[in-house]
Motif scaffolding. Structure first.
Motif, short mmCIF file in Angstrom:
data_model
loop_
_atom_site.label_atom_id
_atom_site.label_comp_id
_atom_site.label_asym_id
_atom_site.label_seq_id
_atom_site.Cartn_x
_atom_site.Cartn_y
_atom_site.Cartn_z
N LYS A 126 0.83 -1.21 0.00
CA LYS A 126 0.00 0.00 0.00
C LYS A 126 0.87 1.26 0.00
O LYS A 126 0.55 2.24 -0.68
CB LYS A 126 -0.93 -0.01 1.21
CG LYS A 126 -2.04 -1.04 1.15
CD LYS A 126 -2.94 -0.94 2.36
CE LYS A 126 -4.10 -1.92 2.28
NZ LYS A 126 -5.00 -1.82 3.46
N THR A 127 1.95 1.21 0.76
CA THR A 127 2.87 2.35 0.79
C THR A 127 3.50 2.55 -0.59
O THR A 127 3.69 3.69 -1.04
CB THR A 127 3.96 2.13 1.85
OG1 THR A 127 3.34 1.94 3.13
CG2 THR A 127 4.89 3.32 1.92
N GLU A 186 1.09 4.29 -2.74
CA GLU A 186 1.01 5.71 -2.41
C GLU A 186 2.20 6.48 -2.98
O GLU A 186 2.05 7.59 -3.50
CB GLU A 186 0.95 5.88 -0.89
CG GLU A 186 0.72 7.31 -0.44
CD GLU A 186 0.49 7.43 1.05
OE1 GLU A 186 0.44 8.57 1.54
OE2 GLU A 186 0.37 6.39 1.72
N LYS A 187 3.39 5.89 -2.89
CA LYS A 187 4.57 6.54 -3.48
C LYS A 187 4.44 6.63 -4.99
O LYS A 187 4.86 7.62 -5.60
CB LYS A 187 5.83 5.76 -3.09
CG LYS A 187 6.19 5.90 -1.61
CD LYS A 187 7.46 5.12 -1.29
CE LYS A 187 7.83 5.27 0.18
NZ LYS A 187 9.05 4.49 0.52
N ALA A 203 1.63 6.90 -6.61
CA ALA A 203 0.68 7.99 -6.84
C ALA A 203 1.36 9.34 -6.70
O ALA A 203 1.03 10.29 -7.43
CB ALA A 203 -0.49 7.87 -5.87
N SER A 242 -1.05 6.09 10.14
CA SER A 242 -0.21 5.88 8.96
C SER A 242 0.26 4.42 8.87
O SER A 242 0.36 3.72 9.89
CB SER A 242 1.02 6.80 9.03
OG SER A 242 1.86 6.42 10.11
N LEU A 292 -0.82 14.19 0.41
CA LEU A 292 -0.40 12.81 0.65
C LEU A 292 0.02 12.61 2.10
O LEU A 292 -0.37 11.62 2.74
CB LEU A 292 0.77 12.45 -0.26
CG LEU A 292 0.51 12.31 -1.76
CD1 LEU A 292 1.82 12.10 -2.50
CD2 LEU A 292 -0.43 11.15 -2.04
N PHE A 294 -4.74 10.41 0.57
CA PHE A 294 -4.72 9.33 -0.42
C PHE A 294 -5.22 8.03 0.20
O PHE A 294 -6.02 7.31 -0.40
CB PHE A 294 -3.30 9.15 -0.95
CG PHE A 294 -3.17 8.03 -1.95
CD1 PHE A 294 -3.47 8.23 -3.28
CD2 PHE A 294 -2.75 6.77 -1.56
CE1 PHE A 294 -3.36 7.20 -4.20
CE2 PHE A 294 -2.62 5.74 -2.46
CZ PHE A 294 -2.93 5.96 -3.79
N ARG A 295 -4.74 7.72 1.39
CA ARG A 295 -5.17 6.49 2.05
C ARG A 295 -6.65 6.52 2.38
O ARG A 295 -7.34 5.50 2.23
CB ARG A 295 -4.34 6.27 3.32
CG ARG A 295 -2.87 6.08 3.06
CD ARG A 295 -2.14 5.67 4.31
NE ARG A 295 -2.11 6.71 5.32
CZ ARG A 295 -1.19 7.65 5.39
NH1 ARG A 295 -0.21 7.68 4.50
NH2 ARG A 295 -1.21 8.55 6.35
N TYR A 331 -8.57 6.05 -1.09
CA TYR A 331 -8.44 4.81 -1.87
C TYR A 331 -8.39 3.54 -1.03
O TYR A 331 -8.59 2.45 -1.57
CB TYR A 331 -7.17 4.88 -2.73
CG TYR A 331 -7.24 5.91 -3.81
CD1 TYR A 331 -7.91 5.67 -5.00
CD2 TYR A 331 -6.65 7.16 -3.65
CE1 TYR A 331 -7.98 6.62 -6.00
CE2 TYR A 331 -6.71 8.13 -4.63
CZ TYR A 331 -7.38 7.85 -5.80
OH TYR A 331 -7.45 8.80 -6.79
#
Length: 481
Positions: free
Chosen positions: A163-164, A167-168, A170, A289, A459, A464-465, A468
């Motif tokens: 997931k991280t 995100e990176k 994105a 987080s 972010l 973002f988390r 999504y």
């Protein structure tokens, strides 16, 4: 061989085949299912096993479609090689977890031995015998239990890591889209300025009549070439950004790519990205987080590591079940065999402190992980404050540049009026336009930096988390913590 022996042989072979067939079973690949929507929406062949040549993926966007920010990151999640590799790593971790679960139970091995007397010099041993046995080696149920618990945590850490990574990804996609938007504004400005430069070159050629000023004409021509070169540089930079975006999203490099940057702008405006860091405290964002969750899981993992070190003081168990004849281990009638059970408990008596050092090492590794968690928390807090300060500086720079451009635009308007009334030469107007062009270039750059700060603060604050992954929270994480 007697009929009884034949029947026993068939029975033994049947048992062995049954045991072998129970030793392996097919499993369905979870893949994107662990991520939840929208990441697993419209996945093709989701229930089929992966192969070396084909992965279960979503279809590519239509060739003529203008891609939004959402389209880009979802395409990247399904088609970018690094994301596919990360997803395969997640699946491998899940398989390791299943293997650890199986180790909680004894692993039974079997053997089938056929003994035939080929020379038959001793009549009492001329019959062919069949021997069947089952063996369990090194069964440690307590260690297996904690190993399985640890593997579940590793699986959850792998999911958070994926997931991280998304995100990176994105973040890199968003940065490219905002840069493309800035290049569009830059290209429009340079085209306008190029038209003005051509106008001034024509003016220099016409204003002197039969006695032109070659120095002024050359100066105007060089400025025109400069703007044309800068425009060409911007075009090449735009093409490079589009190429990089294709690589990021896993699209074919020869494909024509059209991007709609307004989708990202609307999303940032809707979420209040300009004030993202003022809506929440850094502590609440840190607690929610993935980094914080991974440190909590890692500390729990260290607890299981300590428990595993304690289990080294427990005995391991081995067990043998086999058929044998007391008269002869090698050749006699199988019908005269007995069934023997052999259970062995193994415990090291003298290991020169190996188990104790292992236990102390596990405790020290937990203390190390605790210090890493503290350092990461402090780093997040410092990064949060630094991000807010950098945003304020970027906002100040943009506001100053915008006002400077606005003031020069008024000077340009006044100069144009004075030129039309014959008060000044057109070269004065062009000089102001040149100054205005330089300031507009600086304003576009400061605006890009401000937009990037807003996006990365969006972010950082977890938007973002929440957007999504809100519906894809892991129950395993909640249970583990």
């Amino acid at each position: 061989m007697t009929p009884v022996s034949n029947g026993r042989a068939l029975l033994i072979l049947g048992i062995l085949l049954l045991t072998a067939s129970a030793g392996g079973c097919a499993r369905k690949i979870a893949g994107n299912d662990r991520l939840g929507p929208p990441w697993n929406s419209n996945i093709l062949d989701r229930e089929s096993a992966w192969s070396e040549e084909k992965l279960p993926v979503a279809p590519l966007p239509p060739a003529g479609k203008t891609l939004s920010f959402d389209d880009c990151i979802l395409t990247a999640a399904h088609h970018a090689p690094d994301m596919a590799e990360s997803l395969i790593g997640l699946e491998l971790t899940q398989m390791s977890s299943e293997s650890a679960a199986a180790r909680k139970y004894p692993s039974v091995q079997s053997f089938f031995r056929v003994i035939a007397n080929t020379t038959r010099q001793h009549k009492q041993y001329e019959d062919t015998s069949f021997r069947l046995g089952f063996v369990v080696y090194g069964f440690e149920p307590v260690a297996g239990y904690f190993s399985h618990k640890a593997s579940l945590l590793m699986e959850e850490i792998a999911l958070l890591t994926h997931k991280t990574a998304l995100e990176k990804k994105a973040g890199r996609v968003g940065e490219a889209i905002l840069s493309l938007q800035s290049r569009e504004k830059l290209r429009d400005l340079q085209k306008t300025r190029l038209a003005q430069a051509k106008q001034f070159s024509a003016y220099q050629k016409a204003k002197e009549g039969s006695t032109p000023n070659p120095l002024e004409q050359a100066k105007a021509a060089h400025f025109e070439k400069r703007i044309a070169a800068e425009l060409e540089k911007t075009e090449a930079s735009t093409a490079s950004l589009l190429l990089g975006l294709k690589v990021l999203t896993g699209l074919d490099l020869d494909r024509k790519l059209n991007i709609d940057p307004t989708s990202l702008n609307k999303m940032l405006d809707a979420d209040g990205a300009s004030a993202a860091l003022t809506k929440h405290s850094w502590e609440s964002i840190w607690q929610a987080s993935p980094e914080s969750a991974m440190f909590k899981l890692a500390l729990k993992l260290r607890d299981y590591d300590i428990m595993l070190s304690w289990t080294r003081y427990l005995p391991s168990v081995s067990m043998d079940v086999y058929a044998a004849n007391p008269d002869s281990d090698y050749a006699t009638y199988s019908t005269k065999d007995d069934i023997f059970l052999n259970i062995t408990f193994t415990l090291p008596l003298l290991d020169w402190g190996e188990r104790e050092r292992g236990l102390q090492g596990s405790r020290l590794r937990k203390l190390q992980e605790l210090q890493r968690a503290k350092a990461a928390r402090t780093g997040f807090a410092a990064g949060w404050q630094e991000a807010w300060n950098e945003y304020r500086m970027a906002a100040g720079s943009y506001e100053a540049a915008r006002n400077k451009v606005a003031a020069l635009a008024l000077d340009e308007q006044r100069a144009e009026v004075q030129y039309r009334s014959g008060q000044i030469d057109f070269s004065v107007v062009d000089n102001i336009r040149t100054r205005l062009y330089e300031e507009e270039l600086a304003m576009i750059e400061t605006e890009l930096q401000l937009k990037l700060k807003e996006f990365f603060n969006w972010l950082l604050s977890g938007n973002f988390r929440r957007r999504y992954f809100e519906n894809a929270e892991s129950n395993v994480t909640k249970a583990a913590l």
